[in-house]
Design a protein around this motif. Structure first.
Motif, short mmCIF file in Angstrom:
data_model
loop_
_atom_site.label_atom_id
_atom_site.label_comp_id
_atom_site.label_asym_id
_atom_site.label_seq_id
_atom_site.Cartn_x
_atom_site.Cartn_y
_atom_site.Cartn_z
N ALA A 295 0.83 -1.20 0.00
CA ALA A 295 0.00 0.00 0.00
C ALA A 295 0.86 1.25 0.00
N PRO A 296 0.61 2.18 -0.92
CA PRO A 296 1.35 3.44 -0.89
C PRO A 296 0.92 4.26 0.33
N GLY A 297 1.82 5.08 0.83
CA GLY A 297 1.46 5.98 1.93
C GLY A 297 1.74 5.40 3.30
N ALA A 298 2.44 4.27 3.38
CA ALA A 298 2.73 3.70 4.70
C ALA A 298 4.24 3.59 4.87
N ALA A 299 4.74 4.12 5.98
CA ALA A 299 6.17 4.04 6.27
C ALA A 299 6.34 3.53 7.70
N SER A 384 2.33 8.50 -0.67
CA SER A 384 0.90 8.57 -0.98
C SER A 384 0.65 9.47 -2.18
N LEU A 385 1.40 10.58 -2.26
CA LEU A 385 1.22 11.53 -3.36
C LEU A 385 1.59 10.89 -4.69
N THR A 386 2.70 10.14 -4.72
CA THR A 386 3.16 9.55 -5.99
C THR A 386 2.46 8.23 -6.29
N GLY A 387 1.85 7.62 -5.28
CA GLY A 387 1.15 6.35 -5.50
C GLY A 387 2.08 5.15 -5.52
N ALA A 388 3.37 5.36 -5.20
CA ALA A 388 4.30 4.24 -5.20
C ALA A 388 4.58 3.82 -3.76
N ALA A 389 4.42 2.52 -3.49
CA ALA A 389 4.65 2.04 -2.12
C ALA A 389 6.13 2.12 -1.78
N LEU A 390 6.42 2.28 -0.50
CA LEU A 390 7.81 2.30 -0.04
C LEU A 390 8.30 0.86 0.06
N PRO A 391 9.63 0.66 0.03
CA PRO A 391 10.14 -0.70 0.17
C PRO A 391 9.63 -1.34 1.46
N VAL A 392 9.19 -2.56 1.36
CA VAL A 392 8.52 -3.20 2.49
C VAL A 392 9.48 -3.52 3.63
N ASP A 462 8.71 6.78 -10.68
CA ASP A 462 8.85 6.77 -12.14
C ASP A 462 9.14 5.36 -12.63
N ALA A 463 10.04 4.66 -11.94
CA ALA A 463 10.41 3.30 -12.33
C ALA A 463 9.19 2.38 -12.26
N ALA A 464 8.41 2.53 -11.18
CA ALA A 464 7.22 1.68 -11.02
C ALA A 464 6.23 1.97 -12.14
#
Ligand code: TYD
Ligand code: MG
Length: 471
Positions: A295-299, A384-392, A462-464
């Protein structure tokens, strides 16, 4: 006996006025002023009152600073999470206030603590002013504590309680559940009013100081989190603990707000189960329990509560706003701190969030106070803004300055060791803390300034995006 004159007391702050008013001049509360008859001043023991009546004082013995300095003896409850918050046990002769919302589990916690101490051979008296003895007994039976030799009484009159305590073997621990139900015949005011609560607390605290017993007062808190009744009770006691948690969830956090005999930043974590409160010795696993990895937006913040590292998920949701003034909603963190991080993102990193609603939550209902959460918050917002999840497998910590610099925080080593223990492989943290990872298999991503993190996350997004287009 001093003449009784009508006095008006603010029930919110305890300020005394000679006339009724709709608004308290001292604290600004409306409709909080109530007439109470106060016999001034409160008597302080028979001999001293007699002496004072004659206009003479009693000579007290003055002591030097370099007397016998024993470490304050403590009563260890044997519930690790409770003892941690008190600073290693209840100090003899001290008074402690336990605050919390109704139904949060204060009575349960103290019943379990009393039973543990009574089983260890200490005399414990539990005075319930809210529940009948039968109700307390029933609860003890349900919790499997019925065999513990706790002395139980259902009583609300201070004089009767003190007489009971003086009769029979002296107790080591006295629990008063709750201070708002007590009343003393020394003052003429209704139970629960500021005057009564103050006088009753004073009598119980004096009992603790003179006998060496530890007295625990239970206090209810009002909707806005203040312990009901006068703030002065908080000043009178040696320690103030608060029991928190939202009633929709199972776990509870015990926190020291004030402690004359220990640290104030330790927390104790409990879970409310069918069999009472259970200690949670591995809170990180609990707070990370229901993570959604993609999920994007979780750190994940590698945080620190007192001496204990705790991993917790920071969740952000950034959505285009339909309002003139976009919403900023925060649960579990500081509003002003969020505003600061948003301003730094905007001014130093070119991340425009002025047209977006921002929702931020600390998962699991934990309340975080340390600035080390800044970096995790910024990462969650950008993700959350970019929609890309952070590394888990990454944890974040670091304080953000107004210049955009990422500053070191205390105890990076324990934070990273806790992360390693829970299987995290990457630590995103201030450049100055980069060597803290020694001895763990966590690889370090050192972030000198916030724009470096934003650039990395943008490249990741961008990569995602490219890989989704390619697929
Ligand atoms: P209680 O200790 O009475 O709260 P307080 O003294 O702070 O008002 O706790 C009451 C709540 O705890 C009640 O909603 C039921 C719940 N509870 C359990 O879930 N399991 C238990 O074993 C006990 C004793 C209580
Ligand atoms: Mg209760």
């Amino acid at each position: 006996m001093a003449r009784l004159k009508p006095t008006f007391v603010c029930q919110a702050c305890g300020a005394v006025t000679s006339r009724w008013a709709g608004k308290c001049e001292a604290c600004g509360a409306w409709n909080a002023i109530v007439e109470e008859a106060v016999a001034a001043p409160l008597p302080g023991g028979a001999s001293s009152t007699a002496a004072r009546a004659l206009g003479r004082g009693r000579v007290v013995v003055l002591e030097g600073l370099s007397g016998a300095t024993d470490e304050a003896p403590r009563l260890v409850a044997g519930l690790g999470e409770l003892d941690r918050v008190t600073g290693g046990g209840f100090v003899h002769g001290s008074a402690l206030l336990l605050g919390g919302e109704p139904g949060i589990g204060k009575s349960t916690l103290l019943l379990q603590g009393s039973a543990a101490l009574a089983r260890a051979g200490h005399r414990v008296v539990y005075v319930s002013g809210e529940e009948a003895a039968a109700q307390v007994r029933l609860r003890a039976q349900r919790l499997g504590l019925a065999d513990a030799p706790v002395a139980l009484a259902a009583e609300t009159n201070v004089e009767d309680i003190l007489a009971t305590l003086k009769d029979g073997p002296p107790p080591r621990l006295v629990i008063i559940d709750s201070i708002q139900t007590l009343w003393t015949s020394q003052v003429e005011a209704a139970p629960g009013t500021v005057t009564q609560v103050r006088a009753a607390a004073q009598a119980m605290i004096r009992y603790a100081k003179t006998t060496g017993a530890c007295v625990i007062l239970v206090g209810h808190v009002t909707k806005d989190g203040q312990i009901a009744g006068p703030r002065v009770v908080e000043h009178m006691v040696d320690a103030v603990l608060s029991f928190e948690g939202d009633s929709g969830r199972d776990f509870r956090i015990l926190r020291a707000q004030k402690n004359r005999f220990g640290p104030t930043d330790e927390i104790g974590v409990f879970a409310m189960t069918g069999d009472g409160l259970e200690q949670v010795t591995n809170p990180s696993a609990l707070f990370l329990g229901d993570r959604e990895p993609d999920a994007p937006g979780a750190a994940v913040l590698a945080g620190l509560e007192g001496s204990r590292p705790i991993l917790v998920e920071i969740q952000a949701l950034v959505v285009p706003s339909t309002l003139g003034t976009p919403r900023r909603a925060v649960v579990g963190w500081d509003n002003a701190r969020l505003a600061m991080v948003l301003a730094v993102l905007e001014a130093r990193c070119g991340v425009r969030l002025g047209g977006h609603d921002v929702h931020l939550a600390v998962a699991g209902g934990l309340r975080i106070q340390e600035p080390a959460a800044d970096l995790a918050v910024a990462a969650a917002l950008v993700s959350s803004l970019t929609g890309a999840a952070l590394p888990v497998d990454a944890v974040f910590f670091g304080e953000i300055g107004l210049t955009g610099a990422v500053r070191p925080v205390s105890h990076p080593g324990p934070r990273l060791r806790e992360a390693a223990r829970l299987g995290f492989k990457r630590g995103v943290l201030p450049a100055a803390a980069a060597d803290a990872a020694q001895g763990t298999d966590v690889s370090i991503v050192a972030i000198p300034t916030l724009d470096v993190l934003v650039a990395r996350l943008a490249a990741r997004a961008d990569a995602a995006h490219a890989s989704r287009q390619g697929a």
